[in-house]
Design a protein around this motif. Structure first.
Motif, PDB file in Angstrom:
ATOM      1  N   ASN A  81       2.376  13.765 -17.243  1.00  7.43           N
ATOM      2  CA  ASN A  81       1.681  12.721 -18.927  1.00  7.43           C
ATOM      3  C   ASN A  81       1.310  14.142 -19.353  1.00  7.43           C
ATOM      4  N   PRO A  82       1.255  14.197 -20.389  1.00  4.61           N
ATOM      5  CA  PRO A  82       1.492  14.892 -21.586  1.00  4.61           C
ATOM      6  C   PRO A  82      -0.151  15.618 -21.991  1.00  4.61           C
ATOM      7  N   GLU A  83      -0.668  14.380 -22.564  1.00  2.00           N
ATOM      8  CA  GLU A  83      -2.172  13.988 -23.010  1.00  2.00           C
ATOM      9  C   GLU A  83      -3.226  14.853 -21.591  1.00  2.00           C
ATOM     10  N   VAL A  84      -2.254  14.495 -20.424  1.00  3.64           N
ATOM     11  CA  VAL A  84      -3.959  14.375 -18.854  1.00  3.64           C
ATOM     12  C   VAL A  84      -4.033  15.649 -19.194  1.00  3.64           C
ATOM     13  N   LEU A  85      -2.589  17.224 -18.427  1.00  7.72           N
ATOM     14  CA  LEU A  85      -2.183  18.156 -18.902  1.00  7.72           C
ATOM     15  C   LEU A  85      -2.989  18.780 -19.576  1.00  7.72           C
ATOM     16  N   LEU A  86      -2.844  18.608 -21.611  1.00 10.43           N
ATOM     17  CA  LEU A  86      -3.603  18.526 -22.389  1.00 10.43           C
ATOM     18  C   LEU A  86      -5.074  18.919 -22.027  1.00 10.43           C
ATOM     19  N   ASP A  87      -5.656  17.701 -21.684  1.00 12.80           N
ATOM     20  CA  ASP A  87      -7.105  17.869 -22.182  1.00 12.80           C
ATOM     21  C   ASP A  87      -7.302  18.774 -19.995  1.00 12.80           C
ATOM     22  N   TYR A  88      -6.535  18.673 -19.105  1.00 10.74           N
ATOM     23  CA  TYR A  88      -6.634  19.390 -17.827  1.00 10.74           C
ATOM     24  C   TYR A  88      -7.343  21.400 -18.307  1.00 10.74           C
ATOM     25  N   ILE A  89      -6.427  21.166 -19.268  1.00 13.73           N
ATOM     26  CA  ILE A  89      -6.164  22.980 -20.010  1.00 13.73           C
ATOM     27  C   ILE A  89      -6.892  23.124 -21.070  1.00 13.73           C
ATOM     28  N   LYS A 142     -12.155  33.549 -23.714  1.00 14.46           N
ATOM     29  CA  LYS A 142     -11.875  34.688 -23.349  1.00 14.46           C
ATOM     30  C   LYS A 142     -10.504  34.515 -22.909  1.00 14.46           C
ATOM     31  N   GLN A 143      -9.488  35.435 -22.491  1.00 14.51           N
ATOM     32  CA  GLN A 143      -8.154  35.536 -21.613  1.00 14.51           C
ATOM     33  C   GLN A 143      -7.396  34.674 -21.360  1.00 14.51           C
ATOM     34  N   TYR A 144      -6.722  33.827 -21.280  1.00 18.69           N
ATOM     35  CA  TYR A 144      -6.732  32.938 -19.839  1.00 18.69           C
ATOM     36  C   TYR A 144      -4.878  32.811 -19.756  1.00 18.69           C
ATOM     37  N   TYR A 145      -4.700  32.708 -18.919  1.00 20.86           N
ATOM     38  CA  TYR A 145      -3.048  32.242 -18.540  1.00 20.86           C
ATOM     39  C   TYR A 145      -2.886  31.259 -17.434  1.00 20.86           C
ATOM     40  N   ILE A 146      -2.227  30.547 -18.485  1.00 20.41           N
ATOM     41  CA  ILE A 146      -1.248  29.426 -18.123  1.00 20.41           C
ATOM     42  C   ILE A 146      -0.037  29.693 -17.144  1.00 20.41           C
ATOM     43  N   LEU A 147       0.200  29.207 -16.401  1.00 21.13           N
ATOM     44  CA  LEU A 147       1.359  29.432 -15.249  1.00 21.13           C
ATOM     45  C   LEU A 147       1.630  27.934 -15.284  1.00 21.13           C
ATOM     46  N   LEU A 148       2.688  27.256 -15.670  1.00 20.42           N
ATOM     47  CA  LEU A 148       3.451  25.974 -15.411  1.00 20.42           C
ATOM     48  C   LEU A 148       4.910  26.381 -14.656  1.00 20.42           C
ATOM     49  N   ASP A 149       4.985  25.169 -13.074  1.00 18.41           N
ATOM     50  CA  ASP A 149       5.412  25.386 -12.384  1.00 18.41           C
ATOM     51  C   ASP A 149       6.727  24.332 -12.876  1.00 18.41           C
ATOM     52  N   GLU A 150       7.784  23.544 -12.965  1.00 19.11           N
ATOM     53  CA  GLU A 150       8.804  22.786 -13.234  1.00 19.11           C
ATOM     54  C   GLU A 150       8.441  22.039 -14.523  1.00 19.11           C
ATOM     55  N   VAL A 151       8.241  22.428 -15.255  1.00 11.76           N
ATOM     56  CA  VAL A 151       7.753  22.200 -16.583  1.00 11.76           C
ATOM     57  C   VAL A 151       8.434  21.026 -17.106  1.00 11.76           C
ATOM     58  N   GLN A 152       9.852  20.717 -16.922  1.00 12.12           N
ATOM     59  CA  GLN A 152      10.790  19.622 -17.030  1.00 12.12           C
ATOM     60  C   GLN A 152      10.103  18.396 -16.455  1.00 12.12           C
ATOM     61  N   MET A 153       9.281  18.577 -15.687  1.00 10.77           N
ATOM     62  CA  MET A 153       8.892  16.942 -14.779  1.00 10.77           C
ATOM     63  C   MET A 153       7.907  16.157 -15.912  1.00 10.77           C
ATOM     64  N   MET A 154       7.368  16.913 -16.862  1.00 14.48           N
ATOM     65  CA  MET A 154       6.982  16.318 -17.359  1.00 14.48           C
ATOM     66  C   MET A 154       7.424  15.946 -18.959  1.00 14.48           C
ATOM     67  N   GLU A 155       7.126  14.517 -19.864  1.00 18.07           N
ATOM     68  CA  GLU A 155       7.572  14.080 -20.245  1.00 18.07           C
ATOM     69  C   GLU A 155       7.433  15.328 -21.760  1.00 18.07           C
ATOM     70  N   ASN A 156       8.061  15.068 -23.019  1.00 12.57           N
ATOM     71  CA  ASN A 156       7.775  15.653 -23.753  1.00 12.57           C
ATOM     72  C   ASN A 156       7.874  17.217 -23.489  1.00 12.57           C
ATOM     73  N   PHE A 157       7.874  17.993 -22.797  1.00 13.75           N
ATOM     74  CA  PHE A 157       7.661  19.082 -22.461  1.00 13.75           C
ATOM     75  C   PHE A 157       7.940  20.438 -23.506  1.00 13.75           C
ATOM     76  N   GLU A 158       8.853  19.560 -24.296  1.00 15.29           N
ATOM     77  CA  GLU A 158       9.445  21.193 -25.481  1.00 15.29           C
ATOM     78  C   GLU A 158       7.681  20.930 -26.061  1.00 15.29           C
ATOM     79  N   GLU A 159       7.844  19.565 -26.948  1.00 11.58           N
ATOM     80  CA  GLU A 159       6.434  19.739 -27.837  1.00 11.58           C
ATOM     81  C   GLU A 159       5.264  20.154 -27.089  1.00 11.58           C
TER      82      GLU A 159
END
Length: 416
Positions: free
Chosen positions: A69-77, A85-102
């Motif tokens: 769920n995009p909102e849940v993921l963005l809240d988590y991030i 500080k500098q952060y590195y975001i690593l997402l695997d199989e991102v196509q499994m998220m709804e509206n992953f492009e947005e």
């Protein structure tokens, strides 16, 4: 069992902090997740990055399904980035998220985030990368294991390793399997149940047999010049199918987008222009190609050519089929004929003309292989690669000869 894939790790490292989304693409099971979540993650730690500053989410794991769920993921991030500080975001199989492009475009607004994602299957193919991220996606394409990577985990000598590689290819899991039965079953099922299924589902293809027949025809004629019109004729004469050339052209594009095949266009060396048709097709992995044909057409000559093509692409070269016009007098008449160079490999201002010659048993065969190279009058390097074990040498015509083993196992082989 660890496999170091330094060529791809270096490409990720060179793209760090470039303000773009680093998109790791490649055929399923080629090692994208391993590259990002083991090799690159380890690199970040070695550079002194704290684990708290690396945000990892593997969306294909069941326990992480809520984060699709995009909102849940963005809240988590957001909750894991409490400061500047500098952060590195690593997402695997991102196509499994709804509206992953947005979601990914939204992440670009985080000024202190460096973003890396992997994706596969029908929702995340090559053409998507070019369109969905509005010029802000930086693609790193991962291939199955090259021969030098394959030999990291192969327990035998290089000659037995070559025989295994020609037969079963370089998908990482297959390379670690111990029996031929395991490898055959794995590759056959993977092609049928994963790669083709992805294409059929993505494009709602009803006539599945036509796509399967096309794959078989391309696999049987790997490295041969063809085009949709020729393929249409083959369908009509051999299979009694009325599939149109337009449908064939569309299906070929689907196979390219899914990284199953790759084309090599013809390029007129002297005229410096591309020739539209016909063209050649090679398989991303020769093991998958062989599996598609039930391991019944393992012609080492053509597969060696396919492996050379893939190796050049792994090294970052664009690869074309070269055409050289030669004029000569026959019976007092001036005639023109076209000679073919197997590969013209180009990267920036570097170019190499390469012939794949399985055997050079006599002077006549050597003359035939050299003919097209001799007719290229520029100063770029000309190379003939043979299966035989020979020392690297350069002849009186300035043509370098080397064995397939030197070419594949030495990273600087084109400069030898």
């Amino acid at each position: 069992m660890n496999i170091e894939r330094n060529i791809y790790l270096d490409r990720l490292v060179h793209r760090m902090h470039n303000g773009m989304i680093k998109v790791v693409t490649g055929i399923r099971r080629c090692g994208k997740s391993y590259l990002l979540f083991k090799l690159f993650y380890r690199y970040l730690l070695e550079q002194g990055v704290s684990e708290e500053n690396i945000i990892v989410m593997e969306l294909d794991r069941w326990k992480n399904r809520e984060y699709r769920n995009p909102e849940v993921l963005l809240d988590y991030i957001d909750s894991h980035m409490p400061d500047d500080k500098q952060y590195y975001i690593l997402l695997d199989e991102v196509q499994m998220m709804e509206n992953f492009e947005e979601v990914l475009n939204s992440l670009l607004h985080y000024p202190n985030a460096d973003i890396y994602v992997t994706g596969s299957n029908s929702k995340f193919l090559s053409s998507d990368i070019l369109t969905e991220f509005r010029g802000r996606g930086d693609e790193v394409h991962v291939f199955p294991l090259s021969f030098s990577e394959f030999m990291q985990v192969y327990s035998g000598d290089v000659y037995h390793g070559w025989a295994d590689y020609v037969m079963y290819g370089g998908l990482p899991l297959c390379a670690t399997m111990q029996t031929e039965e395991q490898k055959v079953q794995y590759l056959s099922k993977l092609f049928e149940e994963t790669y083709l299924k992805d294409i059929l589902e993505r494009h709602n293809i009803a006539k599945t047999q036509e796509l399967e027949d096309l794959v078989n025809i391309l696999a049987s004629a790997v490295g041969s010049l063809t085009n949709p019109a020729k393929l249409e004729a083959t369908f009509r004469s051999n299979i009694q199918s009325s599939i149109s050339s337009n449908t064939i052209r569309q299906y070929i594009q689907y196979l390219e987008d899914a990284f199953i095949i790759q084309k090599a266009q013809r390029y007129n060396v002297k005229g410096r222009k591309y020739i539209g048709s016909p063209i050649k097709y090679y398989f991303e992995d020769v093991g998958l190609r062989n599996a598609r044909l039930g391991f019944r057409q393992v012609e080492e000559t053509h597969l060696m050519e396919n492996i050379i093509f893939n190796e050049l692409r792994v090294r970052g070269y664009s690869v074309d089929v070269g055409i050289v016009d030669k004029r000569e007098k026959i019976d007092g008449h001036l005639t023109r004929k076209q000679l073919e160079i197997d590969f013209v490999a180009t990267l920036g201002n570097r170019r190499y003309y390469i012939q794949s010659a399985f055997r050079l048993p006599d002077a006549e065969k050597i003359r035939q292989e050299k003919a097209s190279l001799i007719n290229v009058k520029d100063s770029f390097k000309k190379i003939i690669i043979v299966k035989d074990v020979i020392n690297v040498s350069r002849d009186e015509d300035g043509i370098t000869m080397m064995s397939i083993y030197d070419f594949l196992l030495k990273g600087n082989s084109l400069e030898l």
